[in-house]
Design a protein around this motif. Structure first.
Motif, mmCIF file in Angstrom:
data_model
loop_
_atom_site.group_PDB
_atom_site.id
_atom_site.type_symbol
_atom_site.label_atom_id
_atom_site.label_comp_id
_atom_site.label_asym_id
_atom_site.label_seq_id
_atom_site.Cartn_x
_atom_site.Cartn_y
_atom_site.Cartn_z
ATOM 1 N N LEU A 59 -18.168 -0.588 46.670
ATOM 2 C CA LEU A 59 -18.114 -0.598 45.744
ATOM 3 C C LEU A 59 -16.736 0.062 45.446
ATOM 4 C CD1 LEU A 59 -19.024 0.711 42.968
ATOM 5 C CD2 LEU A 59 -19.324 3.122 44.180
ATOM 6 N N GLY A 60 -15.944 0.181 45.972
ATOM 7 C CA GLY A 60 -14.644 1.018 46.389
ATOM 8 C C GLY A 60 -13.556 -0.149 45.836
ATOM 9 N N ILE A 61 -14.180 -1.380 46.607
ATOM 10 C CA ILE A 61 -12.703 -2.733 46.185
ATOM 11 C C ILE A 61 -13.505 -2.930 45.467
ATOM 12 C CG2 ILE A 61 -12.133 -4.673 47.763
ATOM 13 C CD1 ILE A 61 -12.429 -3.709 50.179
ATOM 14 N N SER A 62 -14.769 -3.634 45.055
ATOM 15 C CA SER A 62 -15.387 -4.352 43.740
ATOM 16 C C SER A 62 -14.567 -3.463 42.473
ATOM 17 C CB SER A 62 -16.674 -4.069 43.541
ATOM 18 O OG SER A 62 -17.527 -4.473 44.732
ATOM 19 N N VAL A 63 -14.418 -1.845 42.599
ATOM 20 C CA VAL A 63 -14.445 -1.490 41.534
ATOM 21 C C VAL A 63 -12.906 -1.484 41.066
ATOM 22 C CG1 VAL A 63 -12.947 0.606 40.467
ATOM 23 C CG2 VAL A 63 -15.496 0.734 41.370
ATOM 24 N N VAL A 64 -11.655 -1.751 42.369
ATOM 25 C CA VAL A 64 -10.108 -2.304 42.241
ATOM 26 C C VAL A 64 -9.888 -3.764 41.813
ATOM 27 C CG1 VAL A 64 -8.155 -2.676 43.174
ATOM 28 C CG2 VAL A 64 -9.900 -0.575 43.720
ATOM 29 N N LEU A 113 -8.733 -4.888 38.681
ATOM 30 C CA LEU A 113 -7.657 -5.744 38.268
ATOM 31 C C LEU A 113 -7.684 -6.793 37.716
ATOM 32 C CD1 LEU A 113 -4.737 -5.126 39.443
ATOM 33 C CD2 LEU A 113 -5.199 -5.699 41.047
ATOM 34 N N LEU A 114 -8.735 -7.895 37.858
ATOM 35 C CA LEU A 114 -8.887 -9.194 37.411
ATOM 36 C C LEU A 114 -9.372 -8.730 36.216
ATOM 37 C CD1 LEU A 114 -9.938 -11.981 38.251
ATOM 38 C CD2 LEU A 114 -12.073 -11.765 38.295
ATOM 39 N N ALA A 132 -9.847 -9.516 47.013
ATOM 40 C CA ALA A 132 -10.265 -8.275 46.567
ATOM 41 C C ALA A 132 -11.843 -8.334 46.688
ATOM 42 C CB ALA A 132 -9.583 -7.320 45.892
ATOM 43 N N LEU A 133 -12.278 -8.788 45.961
ATOM 44 C CA LEU A 133 -13.944 -9.489 45.667
ATOM 45 C C LEU A 133 -14.289 -10.339 46.702
ATOM 46 C CD1 LEU A 133 -13.898 -10.603 41.381
ATOM 47 C CD2 LEU A 133 -14.516 -7.810 42.758
ATOM 48 N N LEU A 134 -13.502 -11.459 47.093
ATOM 49 C CA LEU A 134 -14.095 -12.242 48.532
ATOM 50 C C LEU A 134 -14.423 -11.201 49.689
ATOM 51 C CD1 LEU A 134 -14.502 -14.752 49.651
ATOM 52 C CD2 LEU A 134 -12.280 -15.269 49.746
ATOM 53 N N TYR A 135 -13.434 -10.157 49.257
ATOM 54 C CA TYR A 135 -13.075 -9.308 51.453
ATOM 55 C C TYR A 135 -14.789 -8.197 50.484
ATOM 56 C CZ TYR A 135 -11.906 -5.689 54.300
ATOM 57 O OH TYR A 135 -11.809 -4.912 55.276
ATOM 58 N N ALA A 136 -14.982 -7.960 49.796
ATOM 59 C CA ALA A 136 -16.651 -7.064 49.841
ATOM 60 C C ALA A 136 -18.010 -7.799 49.598
ATOM 61 C CB ALA A 136 -15.954 -6.548 47.522
ATOM 62 N N PHE A 137 -17.468 -8.900 49.303
ATOM 63 C CA PHE A 137 -18.705 -9.575 49.480
ATOM 64 C C PHE A 137 -18.926 -10.287 51.124
ATOM 65 C CE2 PHE A 137 -20.863 -13.942 50.048
ATOM 66 C CZ PHE A 137 -21.714 -14.177 49.666
ATOM 67 N N CYS A 169 -0.900 -14.394 37.335
ATOM 68 C CA CYS A 169 -1.182 -15.042 38.079
ATOM 69 C C CYS A 169 -1.695 -14.548 39.624
ATOM 70 C CB CYS A 169 -0.423 -16.660 37.952
ATOM 71 S SG CYS A 169 -0.930 -17.723 36.489
ATOM 72 N N ILE A 170 -1.117 -14.171 39.878
ATOM 73 C CA ILE A 170 -0.415 -13.645 41.634
ATOM 74 C C ILE A 170 -1.589 -12.078 41.526
ATOM 75 C CG2 ILE A 170 0.734 -12.278 43.738
ATOM 76 C CD1 ILE A 170 3.476 -14.344 42.306
ATOM 77 N N VAL A 171 -1.510 -11.955 40.062
ATOM 78 C CA VAL A 171 -2.704 -10.654 40.537
ATOM 79 C C VAL A 171 -3.663 -10.840 40.397
ATOM 80 C CG1 VAL A 171 -3.060 -8.836 38.523
ATOM 81 C CG2 VAL A 171 -0.708 -9.030 39.614
ATOM 82 N N ILE A 172 -3.992 -11.660 39.050
ATOM 83 C CA ILE A 172 -5.579 -12.393 39.380
ATOM 84 C C ILE A 172 -5.821 -13.206 40.384
ATOM 85 C CG2 ILE A 172 -6.905 -14.566 38.251
ATOM 86 C CD1 ILE A 172 -5.316 -14.243 36.067
ATOM 87 N N ALA A 173 -5.165 -13.730 41.290
ATOM 88 C CA ALA A 173 -5.095 -13.807 42.598
ATOM 89 C C ALA A 173 -5.747 -13.279 43.687
ATOM 90 C CB ALA A 173 -3.919 -14.571 43.378
ATOM 91 N N ILE A 174 -4.819 -12.136 43.599
ATOM 92 C CA ILE A 174 -4.759 -10.685 44.491
ATOM 93 C C ILE A 174 -6.560 -10.303 43.901
ATOM 94 C CG2 ILE A 174 -4.032 -8.490 45.065
ATOM 95 C CD1 ILE A 174 -1.935 -9.858 44.573
ATOM 96 N N ALA A 175 -6.572 -10.033 42.779
ATOM 97 C CA ALA A 175 -7.853 -9.131 42.971
ATOM 98 C C ALA A 175 -9.087 -9.959 43.575
ATOM 99 C CB ALA A 175 -8.232 -9.845 41.440
ATOM 100 N N ALA A 176 -9.220 -11.770 43.546
ATOM 101 C CA ALA A 176 -10.220 -12.490 43.734
ATOM 102 C C ALA A 176 -10.103 -12.323 45.329
ATOM 103 C CB ALA A 176 -9.630 -13.608 43.415
#
Length: 201
Positions: A146-151, A155-156, A21-26, A12-19
């Motif tokens: 792109l880089g952050i979205s890939v990660v 991960l998500l 990261a996607l928010l930061y990419a946005f 759950c922590i990993v999923i939150a971190i991935a989310a």
């Protein structure tokens, strides 16, 4: 029981971190969109590049979809052969993970293409207005999407599938081989994007 709970918390922590990261990419993408795109001629050329790139990507994904469906059916079919059932990523579960891998990887590529084609004229305009430092700032933000979205997407999807299959199979150790299909799906899209995108460029 303690191990199962701790594993769920970690996932759950990993999923939150991935989310995040996607928010930061946005947020980076929105920052690039707010940049000045330059003159009318620059905007027109940028729109032509964007239109051509998206047309290529749409066409490429149609071809990839055909090959992807063939691989999915192949992975699912191989699961019915007794001697191949123990291979990582083979079987119905492996085919499902492969499908999700292709979807998340393809989505990351689509987002990256949107950001890159949106940034090109703005990088040129930033260079005209503020020189190399300003241009580098805009270019770095556009490429970072792109880089952050890939990660983030990778991960998500991986953590979500691992969490789902841990619940379904009841043992985290049994979920590890199944999720191998996910990495296969991600690599499948990346291969087409690398080869096809390089030729198109």
């Amino acid at each position: 029981m303690t191990t199962s709970i701790s594993m769920e918390v970690i996932l759950c922590i990993v999923i939150a971190i991935a989310a995040l990261a996607l928010l930061y990419a946005f947020n980076l993408y929105q920052a690039v969109r707010r940049e000045n795109a330059g003159t009318k001629r620059m905007r027109a050329l940028s729109s032509y590049i964007h239109e051509g790139a998206m047309a290529f990507l749409t066409r490429e994904y149609r071809v990839v979809l055909i090959f992807g469906l063939i691989v999915i059916m192949l992975l699912a079919g191989l699961g019915f052969i007794p001697s191949l059932r123990g291979i990582d990523g083979v079987g119905l579960n492996g085919a499902i993970c492969f499908l999700f891998g292709t979807l998340f990887s393809g989505l990351a590529g689509f987002v990256g293409m949107q950001a890159a084609t949106n940034a090109n004229a703005k990088v040129a305009q930033a260079a005209r207005e503020g020189g190399m430092p300003s241009a580098l700032h805009v270019a770095f933000n556009g490429g970072s999407v792109l880089g952050i979205s890939v990660v983030g997407f990778g991960l998500l999807g991986l953590a979500s599938l691992f969490l789902i299959f841990t619940f379904v199979l009841g043992d985290p150790r049994q979920a590890v081989p199944v999720v191998a299909g996910y990495s296969l799906g991600c690599s499948f899209i990346a291969l087409f994007a690398r080869v096809g995108g390089g030729i198109y460029t």
